[in-house]
Design a protein around this motif. Structure first.
Motif, mmCIF file in Angstrom:
data_model
loop_
_atom_site.group_PDB
_atom_site.id
_atom_site.type_symbol
_atom_site.label_atom_id
_atom_site.label_comp_id
_atom_site.label_asym_id
_atom_site.label_seq_id
_atom_site.Cartn_x
_atom_site.Cartn_y
_atom_site.Cartn_z
ATOM 1 N N GLN A 1 0.833 -1.205 0.000
ATOM 2 C CA GLN A 1 0.000 0.000 0.000
ATOM 3 C C GLN A 1 0.877 1.269 0.000
ATOM 4 N N PHE B 1 -7.781 -7.288 1.402
ATOM 5 C CA PHE B 1 -6.830 -6.369 2.025
ATOM 6 C C PHE B 1 -6.303 -7.065 3.280
ATOM 7 N N LEU C 1 -4.528 0.127 -10.817
ATOM 8 C CA LEU C 1 -5.117 -0.953 -10.033
ATOM 9 C C LEU C 1 -6.436 -1.407 -10.648
ATOM 10 N N ILE D 1 -6.147 -9.457 -6.915
ATOM 11 C CA ILE D 1 -5.313 -8.441 -6.284
ATOM 12 C C ILE D 1 -5.513 -8.489 -4.776
ATOM 13 N N ILE E 1 -4.093 -6.536 -1.489
ATOM 14 C CA ILE E 1 -3.278 -5.474 -0.905
ATOM 15 C C ILE E 1 -2.654 -6.040 0.360
ATOM 16 N N SER F 1 -9.177 -0.801 3.965
ATOM 17 C CA SER F 1 -9.960 -0.836 2.739
ATOM 18 C C SER F 1 -10.815 0.414 2.603
ATOM 19 N N SER G 1 -11.542 -2.799 -7.169
ATOM 20 C CA SER G 1 -10.225 -2.882 -7.818
ATOM 21 C C SER G 1 -9.246 -3.750 -7.030
ATOM 22 N N PHE G 2 -9.697 -4.330 -5.919
ATOM 23 C CA PHE G 2 -8.875 -5.297 -5.195
ATOM 24 C C PHE G 2 -9.800 -6.313 -4.536
ATOM 25 N N ASP G 3 -9.281 -7.538 -4.358
ATOM 26 C CA ASP G 3 -10.100 -8.633 -3.844
ATOM 27 C C ASP G 3 -10.010 -8.765 -2.325
ATOM 28 N N ALA H 1 -7.558 -5.176 -12.263
ATOM 29 C CA ALA H 1 -8.774 -5.881 -11.855
ATOM 30 C C ALA H 1 -9.652 -6.190 -13.065
#
Length: 282
Positions: free
Chosen positions: A23, A81, A41, A51, A53, A65, A77-79, A45
């Protein structure tokens, strides 16, 4: 050590299916997102990449998040964290843990964060002499001198009170400057004679946590992207992942010669190197 190969984010996307992305120093600094990072990012995705983080944050993944989304990053944009704080909680709250709810605790953090102590049911104290556990999750070295941290922690170290560090970062970014991070405070505690249990990069638990929740089966299809040789690159190597070092973050001002020295001293070489986490056209 092997010299890392120059690469673009588009080329990384062609090679790998799973991205473990740092991050701070990769996506953002202490003031906001890096130029092009939000778009980059999202594009990964959209390309179907998984992805995760992966952050040395003492706070939990949900908090991080929400903060990332408030900065403009898309929630989709991310799966996952994953934070070192979450990993510490998982280990310390497990049936095999010797930690007792109701124990007294001193937390060294930034912004008054006592999230881990609260989640574990510990009683927060203001003085190290009263604590049965020390948690180091953040640093306020921009306003608290390291000598002050030393004197703050000395009573606990002299009593051999155990310490947990949930943010191993030796440095942190603050207003464009590189200052002592929570990891430096934990090292100071060790120098005083205290014992520290470390959670986060480069230690293996955070990577194994990411592997488990993301369902990663083939480590050859995973790349770790980070700005720290001591944490991101070394952690990736220890866990059997390829890695890409970005030239933003804490090493932004280092010369190629200085980077080579760090690779050698840490004994970890990045697979790739790239200027920043952004697409070519941004």
């Amino acid at each position: 050590m092997r010299e890392p190969l120059p690469i673009t984010l588009e080329q990384l996307s062609d090679r790998y299916d799973v991205f473990l992305v740092d991050q701070f120093g990769v996506l953002r600094d202490d003031t906001g997102p890096y130029e092009g990072a939000i778009e980059a990012l999202s594009r990964l995705a959209t390309a179907g990449k998984m992805i995760v983080i992966l952050s040395n944050s003492g706070r939990n993944g949900e908090y991080n998040s929400e903060r990332l989304v408030k900065l403009g990053f898309a929630a989709d944009s991310f799966d996952f964290f994953v934070t070192s704080g979450d990993v510490a909680y998982e280990v310390l709250s497990s049936p095999g843990s010797t930690l007792v709810r109701g124990s007294t605790c001193l937390t060294i953090s930034s912004g008054g964060d006592r999230n881990l102590a609260d989640r574990l049911g510990l009683v927060s104290m203001d003085h190290a002499s009263e604590a049965q556990l020390i948690i180091i999750s953040g640093s306020e070295s921009e306003r608290v001198a390291m000598d002050d941290y030393r004197e703050m922690l000395r009573p606990a170290a002299e009593k051999h009170i155990p310490c947990v560090c949930t943010n191993p970062d030796i440095h942190k970014l603050h207003n464009g400057a590189t200052l002592a991070g929570a990891g430096s405070i934990a090292r100071l505690y060790e120098a005083l004679g205290g014992t520290v249990t470390w959670f986060g990069k480069p230690h293996p638990e955070i990577y194994e946590h990411a592997v488990r929740i993301a369902g990663i089966n083939d480590r050859r299809r995973v790349v770790c992207v980070g700005d720290s040789i001591e944490h991101d690159i070394l952690g990736a190597k220890r866990s059997g992942f390829d890695s890409a070092l970005v030239r933003t973050g804490i090493l932004a001002e280092n010369t190629d010669e200085q980077l080579a020295h760090l690779f050698n001293s840490v004994r970890a070489d990045a697979t790739f190197i790239m200027p920043a986490f952004r697409n070519l056209e941004t």
